[in-house]
Write a protein that holds these residues in place. Structure first.
Motif, PDB file in Angstrom:
ATOM      1  N   ILE A  17       0.850  -1.191   0.000  1.00 52.46           N
ATOM      2  CA  ILE A  17       0.000   0.000   0.000  1.00 52.46           C
ATOM      3  C   ILE A  17       0.884   1.238   0.000  1.00 52.46           C
ATOM      4  O   ILE A  17       1.949   1.264   0.620  1.00 52.46           O
ATOM      5  CB  ILE A  17      -0.994   0.007   1.177  1.00 52.46           C
ATOM      6  N   ARG A  18       0.445   2.239  -0.755  1.00 55.00           N
ATOM      7  CA  ARG A  18       1.148   3.510  -0.812  1.00 55.00           C
ATOM      8  C   ARG A  18       0.084   4.594  -0.903  1.00 55.00           C
ATOM      9  O   ARG A  18      -1.102   4.298  -1.064  1.00 55.00           O
ATOM     10  CB  ARG A  18       2.112   3.559  -1.993  1.00 55.00           C
ATOM     11  N   TYR A  19       0.518   5.825  -0.792  1.00 54.99           N
ATOM     12  CA  TYR A  19      -0.422   6.948  -0.813  1.00 54.99           C
ATOM     13  C   TYR A  19       0.027   7.980  -1.829  1.00 54.99           C
ATOM     14  O   TYR A  19       1.223   8.257  -1.950  1.00 54.99           O
ATOM     15  CB  TYR A  19      -0.539   7.565   0.586  1.00 54.99           C
ATOM     16  N   ALA A  25      -5.187   6.288  -0.964  1.00 55.38           N
ATOM     17  CA  ALA A  25      -4.523   4.988  -0.858  1.00 55.38           C
ATOM     18  C   ALA A  25      -4.526   4.251  -2.190  1.00 55.38           C
ATOM     19  O   ALA A  25      -5.507   4.293  -2.931  1.00 55.38           O
ATOM     20  CB  ALA A  25      -5.215   4.132   0.191  1.00 55.38           C
ATOM     21  N   GLU A  64      -7.460   0.278   1.265  1.00 49.93           N
ATOM     22  CA  GLU A  64      -7.155   0.149   2.692  1.00 49.93           C
ATOM     23  C   GLU A  64      -7.791  -1.086   3.302  1.00 49.93           C
ATOM     24  O   GLU A  64      -7.178  -1.782   4.106  1.00 49.93           O
ATOM     25  CB  GLU A  64      -7.579   1.423   3.420  1.00 49.93           C
TER      26      GLU A  64
END
Length: 151
Positions: A17-19, A25, A64
């Motif tokens: 996961i990255r933003y 997200a 998420e």
């Protein structure tokens, strides 16, 4: 024209996961989906063809939720439009198989691994008529608004 495919395979790594800079997200999945068949002469399972790896990215709240529910080794089913991209990297040129606009259909957690309450339910051990229950496919709520008509 595009090819809509449904893929069932195992996650090759924990979800990443990255933003985005705006805080949205993004979850990247790496799915191993090499076809296997049983060799009748040797009674062993064998890969058919080259290893097949696909990528799928999910965004926002779904990213998420899935990040909390999935782990390396889980069997997942995802559908989307198949896109093939060529790339050049440190190890030379290659081809990436990507499921564009993916739709997450379900997960069967890796044996011996507990899944989160969001992704699982208590499955019955048998049906009302006494037949053993099959391994449940844990499914997220289906989005029937995206179902294509049969014509």
């Amino acid at each position: 024209m595009s090819a809509k495919v449904t893929v069932t395979g195992n996650l090759g790594q924990d979800p990443q996961i990255r933003y985005t800079p705006s805080g949205r997200a993004v979850l990247d999945l790496s799915i191993a989906a090499t076809h296997r068949a049983k060799n009748k002469q040797t009674d062993q399972w064998e890969d058919r063809g080259e290893p097949l790896w696909l990528r799928a990215s999910f965004w926002g709240d779904q990213a998420e939720t899935l990040a909390q529910s999935l782990a390396k080794g889980d069997k997942v089913t995802v559908e989307g439009a198949l896109v093939i991209e060529k790339y050049s990297g440190r190890n030379g040129d290659g081809i990436a198989y990507i499921l564009d606009f993916p739709r997450f259909l379900g997960v069967i957690p890796k044996a011996g691994q507990q899944s989160s309450p969001q992704a699982s339910y208590a499955a019955p051990t048998s049906d009302p008529w006494g037949a053993p229950a099959e391994t449940p496919l844990v499914d997220v709520a289906p989005d029937y608004s995206r179902v294509d008509p049969p014509f």
